[in-house]
Design an enzyme around this catalytic site. Structure first.
Site, PDB file in Angstrom:
ATOM      1  CG  ASP A   1      -1.859  -5.071  13.100  1.00 54.86           C
ATOM      2  OD1 ASP A   1      -0.804  -4.449  12.923  1.00 54.86           O
ATOM      3  OD2 ASP A   1      -2.608  -4.412  13.635  1.00 54.86           O
TER       4      ASP A   1
ATOM      5  CG  ASN B   1       2.209  -7.025  -0.042  1.00 56.77           C
ATOM      6  OD1 ASN B   1       2.312  -6.171  -1.126  1.00 56.77           O
ATOM      7  ND2 ASN B   1       0.902  -7.110   0.431  1.00 56.77           N
TER       8      ASN B   1
ATOM      9  CE1 TYR C   1       4.271   3.457   0.493  1.00 61.08           C
ATOM     10  CE2 TYR C   1       4.955   4.661  -1.821  1.00 61.08           C
ATOM     11  CZ  TYR C   1       4.656   3.359  -0.888  1.00 61.08           C
ATOM     12  OH  TYR C   1       4.482   2.324  -1.525  1.00 61.08           O
TER      13      TYR C   1
ATOM     14  CE  LYS D   1       6.469   0.522   0.963  1.00 57.55           C
ATOM     15  NZ  LYS D   1       6.436  -0.751   1.294  1.00 57.55           N
TER      16      LYS D   1
ATOM     17  CB  THR E   1      -3.510  -1.099  -5.217  1.00 58.20           C
ATOM     18  OG1 THR E   1      -2.554   0.258  -4.743  1.00 58.20           O
ATOM     19  CG2 THR E   1      -2.513  -1.953  -5.988  1.00 58.20           C
TER      20      THR E   1
END
Length: 257
Positions: free
Chosen positions: A67, A94, A180, A184, A215
């Site tokens: 984790d 990832n 988000y 990134k 996904t």
């Protein structure tokens, strides 16, 4: 298996968040290339299921409980790699979260900057940025033992300030994001800084934009398969000594900063 038992020329790859989606596809492709693949997963059972499936397909795969937001499991994973294999050749960071659950970007109303919950932003950065630092630093001593170490950070086209700031660009119709996409963007910046530090050591560090992949994280609204999304990860993980470092790439080439 210990460090003396695995084939000397067989590369060892660790993929975080690899029990499903793009991570699992990348793990499968690396295994098909003959690498020993370590499936990093928060849930030990899901990790073992994914590893077992790869072994059933003829690959050499092992589950590693990991984790990225818990330093203890990160260090335990590094210790396990040390004891069993003695080195690490490929690290693919990832594991990541959107912060909005299974909601596609155009519907993520909870990420609009003026009304966002700061706790959600913190949680996203904890996984997508701080988790990458934790895992990378824990694995660096093992990567330094590889003759050709490679680090791949899984980013997003949405990390590109060039693309997201264009009012007529591909992201113009999406809701603004305070969690988000900025996480990134931070990850790609971090990638450059690691590349600058590690360039002299021959460790190639690059960011990958898989594209809009089907996904769980977007409730399966993506139009690319996980195999297609994983292709750029695998390409960057297997770069030759003359390969780039400090770059941001999709399967179509460089992604603008």
């Amino acid at each position: 298996m210990n460090a003396r038992e695995h084939t000397p020329n067989q590369k060892i790859a660790l993929v975080t968040g690899a029990n499903k989606g793009i991570g699992r596809a990348a793990a499968g492709q690396l295994a098909a290339l003959g690498m020993t693949v370590l499936i990093g997963a928060r849930d030990p059972l899901r990790g073992e299921d994914a590893a077992a499936a790869l072994r059933a397909a003829g690959g050499d795969a092992h589950a590693v409980t990991l984790d990225v937001t818990h330093p203890t499991t990160v260090q335990e994973a590094a210790n396990q790699v040390e004891e069993r294999f003695g080195q690490l050749d490929v690290l693919i960071n990832n594991a990541g979260i959107t912060g909005s659950g299974q909601v596609s970007p155009e519907d993520a109303h909870d990420q609009v900057p003026s009304t966002v919950d700061l706790n959600m932003v913190r949680a996203v950065f904890e996984t997508n940025v701080f988790g990458v630092i934790a895992v990378t630093n824990a694995m660096l001593p093992l990567l330094r033992r590889s003759p050709a170490p490679r680090i791949v950070n899984v980013s997003s086209h949405g990390a590109s300030l060039t693309l997201t700031s264009d009012p007529d660009g591909p992201f113009a119709t999406l809701l603004p994001s305070a969690a988000y996409f900025p996480s990134k963007t931070a990850l790609t910046a971090l990638t450059v800084q690691y590349a600058n530090e590690l360039r002299k050591d021959g460790i190639l560090v690059n960011a990958a934009a898989p594209g809009y992949v089907d996904t769980d994280s977007n409730n399966h609204t993506g139009f690319l398969t996980v195999a297609q999304g994983a292709a750029v990860l695998v390409r960057l993980a297997t770069l030759g000594t003359d390969g780039p470092t400090g770059g941001f790439f999709s399967e179509d080439g460089s992604v603008p900063w």
